[in-house]
Design a protein around this motif. Structure first.
Motif, short mmCIF file in Angstrom:
data_model
loop_
_atom_site.label_atom_id
_atom_site.label_comp_id
_atom_site.label_asym_id
_atom_site.label_seq_id
_atom_site.Cartn_x
_atom_site.Cartn_y
_atom_site.Cartn_z
N LEU A 1 28.70 -42.04 40.77
CA LEU A 1 28.17 -43.35 40.40
C LEU A 1 27.01 -43.17 39.44
N PHE A 2 26.96 -44.06 38.46
CA PHE A 2 25.90 -44.06 37.45
C PHE A 2 25.23 -45.42 37.43
N ASP A 3 23.99 -45.45 36.97
CA ASP A 3 23.26 -46.71 36.85
C ASP A 3 23.73 -47.53 35.65
N SER A 4 24.33 -46.87 34.66
CA SER A 4 24.69 -47.60 33.44
C SER A 4 25.78 -46.87 32.67
N GLN A 5 26.34 -47.58 31.70
CA GLN A 5 27.31 -46.98 30.78
C GLN A 5 26.65 -45.85 29.99
N ALA A 6 25.40 -46.05 29.60
CA ALA A 6 24.68 -45.01 28.85
C ALA A 6 24.55 -43.73 29.67
N ASP A 7 24.30 -43.86 30.97
CA ASP A 7 24.22 -42.68 31.84
C ASP A 7 25.56 -41.97 31.93
N GLN A 8 26.64 -42.74 32.00
CA GLN A 8 27.98 -42.15 32.05
C GLN A 8 28.31 -41.48 30.71
N ASP A 9 27.92 -42.11 29.61
CA ASP A 9 28.14 -41.53 28.29
C ASP A 9 27.40 -40.19 28.16
N ALA A 10 26.17 -40.13 28.66
CA ALA A 10 25.40 -38.89 28.62
C ALA A 10 26.07 -37.80 29.46
N TYR A 11 26.61 -38.19 30.59
CA TYR A 11 27.34 -37.27 31.48
C TYR A 11 28.52 -36.64 30.74
N GLN A 12 29.24 -37.45 29.98
CA GLN A 12 30.44 -36.96 29.30
C GLN A 12 30.13 -35.83 28.31
N VAL A 13 28.96 -35.84 27.68
CA VAL A 13 28.62 -34.82 26.69
C VAL A 13 27.61 -33.79 27.22
N ASP A 14 27.27 -33.90 28.49
CA ASP A 14 26.35 -32.93 29.09
C ASP A 14 27.00 -31.55 29.06
N PRO A 15 26.24 -30.51 28.72
CA PRO A 15 26.80 -29.15 28.68
C PRO A 15 27.47 -28.71 29.99
N ILE A 16 26.97 -29.18 31.13
CA ILE A 16 27.58 -28.83 32.42
C ILE A 16 28.98 -29.42 32.50
N HIS A 17 29.16 -30.67 32.05
CA HIS A 17 30.47 -31.30 32.07
C HIS A 17 31.42 -30.61 31.09
N LEU A 18 30.94 -30.32 29.89
CA LEU A 18 31.78 -29.66 28.89
C LEU A 18 32.22 -28.28 29.39
N LYS A 19 31.32 -27.57 30.05
CA LYS A 19 31.66 -26.25 30.60
C LYS A 19 32.70 -26.39 31.72
N PHE A 20 32.55 -27.42 32.57
CA PHE A 20 33.51 -27.66 33.64
C PHE A 20 34.92 -27.84 33.07
N VAL A 21 35.05 -28.67 32.07
CA VAL A 21 36.36 -28.92 31.47
C VAL A 21 36.92 -27.63 30.87
N GLU A 22 36.09 -26.94 30.11
CA GLU A 22 36.54 -25.70 29.45
C GLU A 22 37.02 -24.66 30.46
N GLU A 23 36.29 -24.50 31.56
CA GLU A 23 36.59 -23.45 32.52
C GLU A 23 37.67 -23.81 33.54
N ASN A 24 37.99 -25.10 33.66
CA ASN A 24 38.90 -25.51 34.73
C ASN A 24 40.16 -26.24 34.28
N GLN A 25 40.24 -26.66 33.03
CA GLN A 25 41.37 -27.48 32.60
C GLN A 25 42.72 -26.78 32.76
N HIS A 26 42.71 -25.46 32.78
CA HIS A 26 43.97 -24.73 32.97
C HIS A 26 44.52 -24.89 34.39
N LEU A 27 43.69 -25.37 35.32
CA LEU A 27 44.09 -25.52 36.72
C LEU A 27 44.91 -26.78 36.98
N TRP A 28 44.69 -27.82 36.18
CA TRP A 28 45.34 -29.09 36.50
C TRP A 28 46.49 -29.41 35.54
N GLU A 29 47.46 -30.13 36.12
CA GLU A 29 48.57 -30.61 35.29
C GLU A 29 48.37 -32.06 34.89
#
Length: 136
Positions: free
Chosen positions: A99-127
């Motif tokens: 949960l986020f307080d705002s759309q801006a907070d969710q937008d920041a989450y999407q480009v956060d380095p932690i989120h980008l690293k998560f996608v890069e390191e785990n996307q091979h796991l999901w179909e």
């Protein structure tokens, strides 16, 4: 004063959701509301759903995501053993809700380095990944 009331309501709801504030049987659903919030609910279908190492890796990554500062509340879970009905989908492997307080907070989450690293390191796991975002 309105901001303080909203904060108290959100805090109480968050504690209740986390199981830290027990809700009595007398508590009505309308008494605990999560408002002025963007809910980001992600469902993951693993390529190998029975592979415990893959599930463990995805969970580790999901828990790392919770370090992102714009996240206000979270829940990570698995399909519940609820009654099978046509409208209930138990086919996913992992559910991740934040949960986020705002759309801006969710937008920041999407480009956060932690989120980008998560996608890069785990996307091979999901179909498949399905995201449901909602606001009130």
């Amino acid at each position: 004063m309105k901001n303080r009331r909203n904060f108290i309501k959100k805090a109480a709801a968050g504690l209740a959701v986390a199981g830290l504030l027990p809700l009595s049987k007398k508590t009505m659903a309308g008494e605990v509301k999560i408002t002025e919030t963007l809910v980001h609910h992600v469902f993951f279908w693993l390529k190998e759903p029975k592979n415990e190492a893959h599930k463990k890796q995805l969970l580790k990554g999901a828990n790392e995501l919770l370090k992102i500062k714009t996240i206000k509340m979270s829940h990570i879970g698995f399909p519940a053993g609820t009654e099978n009905r046509d409208v209930v989908d138990h086919s996913y492997s992992v559910s991740y809700m934040v949960l986020f307080d705002s759309q801006a907070d969710q937008d920041a989450y999407q480009v956060d380095p932690i989120h980008l690293k998560f996608v890069e390191e785990n996307q091979h796991l999901w179909e498949k990944v399905v995201v449901y975002d909602s606001v009130n």
